[in-house]
Design a protein around this motif. Sequence first.
Motif, PDB file in Angstrom:
ATOM      1  N   ASP A 224       0.868  -1.179   0.000  1.00 16.58           N
ATOM      2  CA  ASP A 224       0.000   0.000   0.000  1.00 16.58           C
ATOM      3  C   ASP A 224       0.902   1.225   0.000  1.00 16.58           C
ATOM      4  O   ASP A 224       1.872   1.297   0.763  1.00 16.58           O
ATOM      5  CB  ASP A 224      -0.898   0.033   1.234  1.00 16.58           C
ATOM      6  CG  ASP A 224      -1.934  -1.081   1.230  1.00 16.58           C
ATOM      7  OD1 ASP A 224      -2.365  -1.491   0.139  1.00 16.58           O
ATOM      8  OD2 ASP A 224      -2.304  -1.547   2.324  1.00 16.58           O
TER       9      ASP A 224
ATOM     10  N   TYR B 158       1.052   5.381   0.376  1.00 20.33           N
ATOM     11  CA  TYR B 158       0.375   6.579   0.862  1.00 20.33           C
ATOM     12  C   TYR B 158       1.227   7.791   0.507  1.00 20.33           C
ATOM     13  O   TYR B 158       2.432   7.794   0.739  1.00 20.33           O
ATOM     14  CB  TYR B 158       0.171   6.509   2.379  1.00 20.33           C
ATOM     15  CG  TYR B 158      -0.667   5.327   2.795  1.00 20.33           C
ATOM     16  CD1 TYR B 158      -2.051   5.448   2.895  1.00 20.33           C
ATOM     17  CD2 TYR B 158      -0.083   4.093   3.069  1.00 20.33           C
ATOM     18  CE1 TYR B 158      -2.830   4.354   3.262  1.00 20.33           C
ATOM     19  CE2 TYR B 158      -0.857   3.001   3.432  1.00 20.33           C
ATOM     20  CZ  TYR B 158      -2.226   3.143   3.528  1.00 20.33           C
ATOM     21  OH  TYR B 158      -2.988   2.059   3.886  1.00 20.33           O
TER      22      TYR B 158
ATOM     23  N   ASP C 162       1.472  12.094   0.789  1.00 21.01           N
ATOM     24  CA  ASP C 162       0.997  13.327   1.426  1.00 21.01           C
ATOM     25  C   ASP C 162       1.820  14.504   0.930  1.00 21.01           C
ATOM     26  O   ASP C 162       3.053  14.451   0.949  1.00 21.01           O
ATOM     27  CB  ASP C 162       1.149  13.259   2.953  1.00 21.01           C
ATOM     28  CG  ASP C 162       0.317  12.160   3.577  1.00 21.01           C
ATOM     29  OD1 ASP C 162      -0.879  12.098   3.283  1.00 21.01           O
ATOM     30  OD2 ASP C 162       0.891  11.370   4.346  1.00 21.01           O
TER      31      ASP C 162
ATOM     32  N   ALA D 197       6.014  10.003   1.123  1.00 16.81           N
ATOM     33  CA  ALA D 197       5.364   8.755   0.707  1.00 16.81           C
ATOM     34  C   ALA D 197       5.765   7.633   1.653  1.00 16.81           C
ATOM     35  O   ALA D 197       6.891   7.612   2.170  1.00 16.81           O
ATOM     36  CB  ALA D 197       5.757   8.396  -0.722  1.00 16.81           C
ATOM     37  N   GLU D 198       4.841   6.735   1.879  1.00 22.33           N
ATOM     38  CA  GLU D 198       5.095   5.501   2.625  1.00 22.33           C
ATOM     39  C   GLU D 198       4.667   4.325   1.759  1.00 22.33           C
ATOM     40  O   GLU D 198       3.597   4.369   1.149  1.00 22.33           O
ATOM     41  CB  GLU D 198       4.290   5.447   3.929  1.00 22.33           C
ATOM     42  CG  GLU D 198       4.880   6.230   5.046  1.00 22.33           C
ATOM     43  CD  GLU D 198       4.179   5.953   6.368  1.00 22.33           C
ATOM     44  OE1 GLU D 198       4.603   6.547   7.351  1.00 22.33           O
ATOM     45  OE2 GLU D 198       3.206   5.155   6.419  1.00 22.33           O
TER      46      GLU D 198
END
Length: 108
Positions: free
Chosen positions: A27, A29, A31, A41-42
């Motif tokens: 996933d 993510y 921001d 980002a992760e």
Amino acid sequence: MAATGEISGRKDRTMTTTITSRRWRVDIYVDEHDDDRTTHAEARLHTNDKTHLIGRGVAHRSPEDTEIPEVGDELAVARALSDLAHKLLHAAASDIEAVTHRPVHVHR
């Protein structure tokens, strides 16, 4: 899956191959932080065992740069995935060392 073969006119015995599949998920993510012109980002890896790793990446935009959000996203995500890949290689090396009791150097 079964296979038979011939060697010098003789039939070989039947071999059976078993294929095991696993599904892992990443996933991602993203921001954007307008106040400091950064994108974070992760990349979170989810597996069926205890391996749950998180890679992180950041992109910085210079005040002189044109604002193109996709570029910041791409850079931050690429860096997060790269960080995740390094962490996964380290986890694999640690697992091998735990079994072999020897230092391991895993190459990219």
